[in-house]
Design a protein around this motif. Structure first.
Motif, PDB file in Angstrom:
ATOM      1  N   GLU A   6       0.877  -1.182   0.000  1.00 14.31           N
ATOM      2  CA  GLU A   6       0.000   0.000   0.000  1.00 14.31           C
ATOM      3  C   GLU A   6       0.905   1.221   0.000  1.00 14.31           C
ATOM      4  O   GLU A   6       2.125   1.097   0.207  1.00 14.31           O
ATOM      5  CB  GLU A   6      -0.932  -0.011   1.213  1.00 14.31           C
ATOM      6  N   THR A  47       0.608   4.311   1.860  1.00 14.96           N
ATOM      7  CA  THR A  47       0.710   5.245   2.988  1.00 14.96           C
ATOM      8  C   THR A  47       2.018   5.131   3.772  1.00 14.96           C
ATOM      9  O   THR A  47       2.652   6.149   4.079  1.00 14.96           O
ATOM     10  CB  THR A  47      -0.477   5.017   3.958  1.00 14.96           C
ATOM     11  N   GLU A  49      -2.625 -12.174  -2.695  1.00 17.54           N
ATOM     12  CA  GLU A  49      -3.996 -12.561  -2.371  1.00 17.54           C
ATOM     13  C   GLU A  49      -4.486 -13.542  -3.415  1.00 17.54           C
ATOM     14  O   GLU A  49      -3.889 -13.688  -4.482  1.00 17.54           O
ATOM     15  CB  GLU A  49      -4.910 -11.332  -2.391  1.00 17.54           C
ATOM     16  N   GLU A  55      -2.371  11.832   0.831  1.00 16.90           N
ATOM     17  CA  GLU A  55      -2.074  11.849   2.266  1.00 16.90           C
ATOM     18  C   GLU A  55      -1.911  13.301   2.686  1.00 16.90           C
ATOM     19  O   GLU A  55      -1.270  14.087   1.984  1.00 16.90           O
ATOM     20  CB  GLU A  55      -0.768  11.089   2.574  1.00 16.90           C
ATOM     21  N   TYR A  58      -5.145   3.188  11.658  1.00 12.38           N
ATOM     22  CA  TYR A  58      -6.235   4.180  11.693  1.00 12.38           C
ATOM     23  C   TYR A  58      -6.643   4.599  13.093  1.00 12.38           C
ATOM     24  O   TYR A  58      -6.579   3.828  14.050  1.00 12.38           O
ATOM     25  CB  TYR A  58      -7.463   3.637  10.949  1.00 12.38           C
TER      26      TYR A  58
HETATM   27  P1  HAM Z   1      -6.855  -0.338   1.278  1.00 17.73           P
HETATM   28  O1  HAM Z   1      -8.322  -0.315   1.586  1.00 17.73           O
HETATM   29  O2  HAM Z   1      -6.101  -1.521   1.729  1.00 17.73           O
HETATM   30  O3  HAM Z   1      -6.262   0.984   1.890  1.00 17.73           O
HETATM   31  O4  HAM Z   1      -6.655  -0.194  -0.276  1.00 17.73           O
HETATM   32  C1  HAM Z   1      -7.177   0.922  -0.970  1.00 17.73           C
HETATM   33  C2  HAM Z   1      -7.795   0.459  -2.261  1.00 17.73           C
HETATM   34  O5  HAM Z   1      -6.856  -0.284  -3.037  1.00 17.73           O
HETATM   35  C3  HAM Z   1      -8.978  -0.496  -2.120  1.00 17.73           C
HETATM   36  O6  HAM Z   1     -10.169   0.220  -1.849  1.00 17.73           O
HETATM   37  C4  HAM Z   1      -9.011  -1.163  -3.468  1.00 17.73           C
HETATM   38  O7  HAM Z   1      -9.688  -0.344  -4.420  1.00 17.73           O
HETATM   39  C5  HAM Z   1      -7.548  -1.236  -3.829  1.00 17.73           C
HETATM   40  N1  HAM Z   1      -7.026  -2.586  -3.554  1.00 17.73           N
HETATM   41  C6  HAM Z   1      -6.612  -3.094  -2.382  1.00 17.73           C
HETATM   42  N2  HAM Z   1      -6.193  -4.365  -2.534  1.00 17.73           N
HETATM   43  C7  HAM Z   1      -6.361  -4.683  -3.833  1.00 17.73           C
HETATM   44  C8  HAM Z   1      -6.096  -5.849  -4.627  1.00 17.73           C
HETATM   45  N3  HAM Z   1      -5.568  -6.956  -4.100  1.00 17.73           N
HETATM   46  N4  HAM Z   1      -6.402  -5.798  -5.953  1.00 17.73           N
HETATM   47  C9  HAM Z   1      -6.918  -4.681  -6.506  1.00 17.73           C
HETATM   48  N5  HAM Z   1      -7.161  -3.545  -5.812  1.00 17.73           N
HETATM   49  C10 HAM Z   1      -6.899  -3.548  -4.494  1.00 17.73           C
HETATM   50  C11 HAM Z   1      -4.962   1.338   1.783  1.00 17.73           C
HETATM   51  O8  HAM Z   1      -4.159   0.796   1.079  1.00 17.73           O
HETATM   52  C12 HAM Z   1      -4.622   2.584   2.568  1.00 17.73           C
HETATM   53  N6  HAM Z   1      -3.182   2.847   2.375  1.00 17.73           N
HETATM   54  C13 HAM Z   1      -5.468   3.759   2.133  1.00 17.73           C
HETATM   55  C14 HAM Z   1      -5.124   5.012   2.874  1.00 17.73           C
HETATM   56  C15 HAM Z   1      -4.379   6.040   2.427  1.00 17.73           C
HETATM   57  N7  HAM Z   1      -5.471   5.294   4.114  1.00 17.73           N
HETATM   58  C16 HAM Z   1      -4.968   6.464   4.458  1.00 17.73           C
HETATM   59  N8  HAM Z   1      -4.292   6.927   3.437  1.00 17.73           N
END
Ligand code: HAM
Length: 418
Positions: A80, A82, A113, A129, A261
């Motif tokens: 991710e 962040t 996954e 961010e 969070y």
């Molecule tokens: P997250 O919900 O884990 O949050 O991922 C954000 C978005 O990434 C998800 O809503 C989805 O659209 C996409 N995503 C996650 N995993 C997959 C996957 N395996 N395949 C396709 N798309 C995926 C975060 O990553 C946090 N860093 C968000 C954040 C930013 N919070 C604060 N700042």
């Protein structure tokens, strides 16, 4: 033939305009909110994610691409965006920059996954961010930025769900209440949740197992455990969203899959793309910067998955702007004409137009077939006569009309007629 690895995707040449459209919308949304682009490495020290994302999360426990590099260091491909940006904020001393610092990124991410529709092993996030702002207006601005982005893409088919998961103080009380509640059901819960009960009961609320979901439906709500400050903060965020006319529902089941969070968390969810319906998720993470060795700096952000957005747009018939096509295809009948066509198209390109000519010594008929496939708006065929006259008939493909134009006027003619 070597196949593409499972859970990854190629972007083919006739599809890349869709990616560019989504990325353009991301960049223009970020610009409107005063956010500047940041880029961090695709890999980081594994410890960053252990500390940042949290060692009780599925991401850290099951999904990270972790390996030892040739120097024996444990390295992880970013799951991710962040944690890397937070690491940069601390390491580069950005707390002394003008705050709030608003950053955005478009980055590949990696999670091991089980691939399915909307879930990949390599995927891409557009994320923002914001560091330094603790006021509820910062939460509202970040949510509003996500909503503006989705609107700009032409997506109508999502609902916004928000929640507050409190601060360290109220979370401790809530965790105790969850432990008490779930320990009455530990026999019936899945083995992973039994483990979560010990380590981090909040994670149980994220379980997708049917039996666990039934038990979760009766669990205490975090909203009944918020301390006065957290409750007031959440209430202000909601009234700011109300004032902006942003529609949302409060869903106390949203806890997010990452440990950093605090307070506000939110997701934009769609029912049009199957089980993986969350297209965008985010929230406040006031403890992460100090967890990573910085001073106490509040922060909030979100990330949207580009592949999921694309799937949603395709499934709900959102129109992408048409991909660019050549302004003109200039064919040549023989070697001399081809050489002339070559210099004409290069002249047009230097002035910023997309122009094409033959590179495969094809017949004029085959050149015209190719021109048609490229979608060129105009075509011209140069032969001995055109070379002598220094002029050529330019045919408009949309209506079949044509006009004789001197070689040196082709640019002006096209500019006026495309
Ligand atoms: P997250 O919900 O884990 O949050 O991922 C954000 C978005 O990434 C998800 O809503 C989805 O659209 C996409 N995503 C996650 N995993 C997959 C996957 N395996 N395949 C396709 N798309 C995926 C975060 O990553 C946090 N860093 C968000 C954040 C930013 N919070 C604060 N700042």
């Amino acid at each position: 033939m070597i196949n593409i690895p499972k859970g990854t995707k190629d972007v083919l040449p006739d599809q890349s305009y869709k990616w560019q459209f989504i990325e353009d919308c991301a960049r223009s949304t970020a610009a409107a909110f005063g956010m500047k682009e940041v880029r961090t490495p695709v890999f980081e020290h594994t410890e960053l994610f252990l500390r940042g994302v949290g060692d009780t999360t599925d991401i850290v426990n099951k999904e990270m691409y972790t390996f030892l590099d040739k120097g024996g260091r444990s390295i992880t491909l970013k799951p991710e965006g962040t944690a890397g940006v937070a690491r940069m904020f601390v390491e580069k001393g950005l707390s002394s920059a003008a705050l709030p610092l608003k950053a955005y990124y478009i980055t590949p991410c990696y999670r091991y996954e089980r691939p399915q529709a909307g879930r990949l092993r390599e995927f891409h996030q557009f994320g923002i961010e914001m560091f330094g702002a603790s006021a509820p207006s910062a939460d509202a601005e970040v949510i509003f930025a996500a909503s503006s982005f989705l609107q700009k893409l032409g997506i109508k088919d999502t609902r916004l769900e928000i929640n507050s998961i409190g601060c360290k103080t109220c979370r401790a009380e809530y965790n105790a209440a969850l432990r008490k509640y779930f320990s009455g059901y530990s026999e019936k819960m899945c083995p992973v949740c039994r483990e979560r009960l010990e380590k981090n009961p909040l994670r149980i609320l994220d379980c997708k197992e049917e039996e666990c979901r039934k038990i979760i439906s009766g669990a205490p709500s975090i909203l009944d455990y918020l301390c006065d400050d957290c409750a007031a903060h959440f209430s202000s965020v909601r009234s700011l969203l109300d004032k902006q006319g942003v529609q949302y529902t409060v869903n106390s089941g949203i806890v997010r899959g990452l440990d950093y969070y605090t307070r506000t968390v939110f997701e934009f969810v769609s029912t049009a793309i199957g089980a993986q319906g969350t297209v965008c998720g985010g929230g406040r993470y006031d403890g992460l910067i100090s967890e990573l060795g910085g001073s106490s700096v509040p922060a909030i952000g979100f990330a949207a998955g580009i592949e999921r957005l694309m799937l949603l747009m395709e499934n709900t018939g959102v129109e992408f702007p048409q991909p660019p096509v050549p302004a003109i295809y200039v064919a040549g009948m023989d070697d001399d004409s081809r050489a002339e066509a070559f210099s004409i198209v290069n002249g047009l390109r230097q002035k910023g137009l997309c122009a094409e000519t033959d590179l495969m010594n094809r017949s004029v008929k085959a050149q015209m077939k190719y021109a048609d496939k490229t979608g060129a708006k105009f075509v011209a065929v140069i032969g001995g006569e055109e070379l002598a006259d220094r002029a050529v008939n330019i045919k408009k493909m949309s209506d079949g009309t044509s006009q004789s134009v001197a070689f040196e006027d082709i640019y002006n003619y096209l500019k006026q007629n495309i």
